[in-house]
Scaffold this active site. Structure first.
Site, PDB file in Angstrom:
ATOM      1  N   HIS A 414       0.835  -1.207   0.000  1.00  0.00           N
ATOM      2  CA  HIS A 414       0.000   0.000   0.000  1.00  0.00           C
ATOM      3  C   HIS A 414       0.873   1.262   0.000  1.00  0.00           C
ATOM      4  CE1 HIS A 414      -3.662   2.287   1.527  1.00  0.00           C
ATOM      5  NE2 HIS A 414      -2.681   3.120   1.831  1.00  0.00           N
ATOM      6  N   GLU A 415       1.788   1.335   0.969  1.00  0.00           N
ATOM      7  CA  GLU A 415       2.619   2.543   1.083  1.00  0.00           C
ATOM      8  C   GLU A 415       3.548   2.687  -0.123  1.00  0.00           C
ATOM      9  OE1 GLU A 415       1.614   4.635   3.082  1.00  0.00           O
ATOM     10  OE2 GLU A 415       0.457   3.375   4.462  1.00  0.00           O
ATOM     11  N   HIS A 418       1.769   4.689  -2.762  1.00  0.00           N
ATOM     12  CA  HIS A 418       1.905   6.140  -2.581  1.00  0.00           C
ATOM     13  C   HIS A 418       3.292   6.598  -3.020  1.00  0.00           C
ATOM     14  CE1 HIS A 418      -1.843   6.467  -0.493  1.00  0.00           C
ATOM     15  NE2 HIS A 418      -1.459   5.824   0.580  1.00  0.00           N
TER      16      HIS A 418
END
Ligand SMILES: [Zn+2]
Length: 628
Positions: A414-415, A418
């Site tokens: 997920h990170e 980003h």
């Protein structure tokens, strides 16, 4: 709140993890952790002393902005000089700020970094005040002259989007005196929210309950999250009813704080000549109101699929009578305890993200090898996880608290989503256009989670583990799409009451919330019994004070699902479009960015694709259960 184009480029994407379990007796002393698991902040500044020198230099330059006051319309060159100066200072402030926050986050007990962070907040506020004249002054210069300037000064090309966006809002920008008056109400404007936060975080008399094993548990926010996930049904019921009934005894107060929040939004909407508070909120990022209402209508149209999931949950939990609302956070599958070392996690994440191509994967490799990530939990380190792309000229950083569960692997993916959007946008766009808008911020991260789960399901044959992963996926949809759409619908109706001048009281809000919740959870069809005390659930949700924010969780999720489905289907054009989106930063409005990426948020397609996948997942789960 004054809604001008945010020029301050610092924002942090946070996803909080509630997992409290500790892993493998891990080393917690930061000094004894190998460097490769720690981020290297020296890439930003070699030392705190250098940071300080740089900060003093930038602080001394900030007053330069004032020299442009009243001169933006004098020539194209002056306008370009002003915007170049502002952008350069903003970029350096962002770099300084990111260093101070990350240094502080790696050990929140240390006082020097906390002081540095506070110094930066003060400096940023000063910078904000110095550049506040720009937007109103641009309106006075007018669009005809600004377009002429853009045509003659090549340096202004970069600022075309910013300039046109400021001009777009001319009808909602007021005279200097009125703007000043509105700005002066700022400290008052958050009163409803401030009272709510103090009450719920500090002063609220949270009850204590006795659990079935005799243990006493204080049902504050953390205790509530623990209680609702307990394996014993009676304990869940006791915990949840105690929490919401306690909220209910303060219903009048919560109703009043919410009314204060709605009234301040109504004041701003009226002052800025918007017919509704919803239009006031969505006009900033230029999102059509239909995107909001379409989400709510679409979720209601597909509520049968949600009920199918809730019935499946009941079956998996072996609940033989009625499923209740207090059962919805209990574990779906008796614990499947998979552990992944950091090296396993890297390997799986790299393999899962491979469909995005070698360029993408090689940057992920750099993130792992060049110490962009602070991976392990250590003494005093901030909890949760985030990615921060604010050091534009350096590279993005990630803070993770990796504990070896599947969820931690997923958080890493997920990170990294980003991080990759920041990396490619920063590399491709000038600073003024690099920052991507909030509406699209959770797309790249959710996209990576979807790729990871698809990859893991391709690897894992054990049916119990598959059930656990598939269940995890559905829980995610429940929390991100259905629950947030339900919140968005409640919020919209509360604001409508305000627009119509109806009284906003705790009693009225409780009734509205209970009606909506019963509909979403199929109370009347006995899908889930929504007990009356659930009426007070609305009152503990802090997001309702960030008006019209939560719907973006749902739209980001459906956008990511739709885009991932297209990329995974193997169409090379779909992959190219998606990678272009990752590099587009904030160079367009969010709806256009996503359209270019391959998904049109003004249609039903993204939600339809999400619902279709949800049904496929349930088909597989039911097939596994049928064999047992
Ligand atoms: Zn995120």
């Amino acid at each position: 709140m004054i809604r001008v184009q945010p020029l301050l480029a610092f924002f942090i994407l946070v996803s909080v993890s509630f997992s409290a379990a500790l892993i493998l007796g891990q080393e917690r002393d930061r000094a004894r952790i190998e460097d490769r698991y720690k981020w290297n902040l020296a890439d930003i500044y070699p030392s705190v002393a250098t940071w300080r020198q740089e900060k003093e230099k930038i602080a001394a330059e900030i007053p330069k902005m004032k020299t442009f006051t009243g001169k933006l319309g004098s020539s194209a060159k002056v306008l370009a000089d002003a915007l170049d100066t502002m952008t350069r200072l903003d970029k350096e402030l962002s770099r300084l700020y990111v260093y101070s926050t990350m240094l502080s986050d790696q050990d929140t007990r240390a006082s020097e970094p906390q002081g540095m962070r506070q110094e930066m907040q003060t400096l940023y506020a000063g910078f904000g005040a110095q550049i506040a004249f720009i937007a109103p002054e641009l309106l006075k210069v007018g669009s005809a002259k600004i377009d002429r300037f853009i045509a003659t000064e090549p340096r202004l090309k970069t600022y075309t989007f910013f300039l046109h966006d400021a001009l777009r809002r001319a009808p909602h920008t007021l005279s200097d005196v009125e703007e000043k008056l509105l700005a002066d109400t700022q400290p008052l404007a958050a009163s409803g929210q401030n009272v709510f936060e103090i009450l719920s975080n500090a002063d609220f008399p949270y009850p204590t309950v006795t659990l079935s094993d005799g243990r006493k548990l204080k049902i504050d926010q953390a205790g509530f999250i623990e209680a609702r996930a307990l394996p014993n049904r009676k304990d869940r019921e006791v915990g949840m009813s105690a929490f919401f009934q306690a909220m209910g005894t303060f219903s009048r107060t919560f109703g009043t704080t919410m009314n204060a929040n709605i009234q301040q939004e109504l004041l701003f909407a009226k002052a800025r000549k918007y017919p509704t508070t919803l239009e006031l909120s969505l006009d900033g990022p230029n999102i059509p109101v239909s995107v909001y209402t379409r989400l709510i209508d679409g979720v209601n149209k597909n509520i049968a699929t949600f009920h199918r999931y809730l019935r499946l949950r009941k079956r998996m939990m072996n609940v033989t009578d009625q499923l209740h609302y207090y059962d919805l956070y209990a574990p779906l599958v008796a614990s499947v305890n998979l552990k992944y070392t950091p090296e396993d996690a890297q390997k799986h994440v790299l393999a899962a993200l491979a469909p995005l191509g070698p360029d993408y994967v090689s940057v992920i490799q750099r993130a792992f090898n060049e110490r962009w990530i602070d991976l392990l939990p250590t003494e005093g380190k901030r909890s949760g996880a985030y990615s921060d792309g604010g050091a534009y000229d350096v590279h993005p950083y990630m803070l993770i608290n990796y504990q070896g569960q599947y969820n931690d692997v997923s958080t890493l993916a997920h990170e990294l989503g980003h991080t990759m959007q920041s990396y490619f946008s920063n590399k491709t766009q000038p600073f003024a256009l690099a920052n991507y808008p909030t509406f699209v911020a959770e797309v790249a991260s959710t996209f990576n989670e979807a790729l990871l789960i698809d990859y893991m399901l391709g690897q894992i044959k054990d049916e119990t583990v598959r059930l656990s992963l598939l269940g995890n996926y559905l829980e995610n949809i429940k929390g991100t799409v259905f629950r947030q759409a339900q919140f968005a619908e409640f919020e919209m109706k509360v604001h409508e009451m305000g627009v119509k001048g109806q009284p906003i009281t705790g009693e009225a809000l409780a009734k509205l919330y209970l009606d909506i919740t019963k509909r979403y959870y199929g109370h009347d069809q006995s899908v889930v019994i929504v007990d009356d005390y659930i009426a007070h659930e609305w009152s503990y949700v802090p997001h309702f004070y960030r008006n019209f924010y939560v719907y973006q969780y749902a739209t980001s999720f459906t956008a990511a699902e739709a885009l991932e489905a297209k990329v995974i289907a193997g169409d090379p054009a779909a992959k190219t479009r998606y990678l272009t989106f990752l590099a587009a930063g904030g160079s367009k409005y969010p709806i256009e960015l996503l359209k270019d990426a391959g998904v049109d948020m003004t249609t039903d397609e993204p939600l339809d694709l999400t619902i279709r996948k949800m049904n496929r997942v349930m088909d597989e789960m039911e097939a596994i259960l049928a064999k047992r």
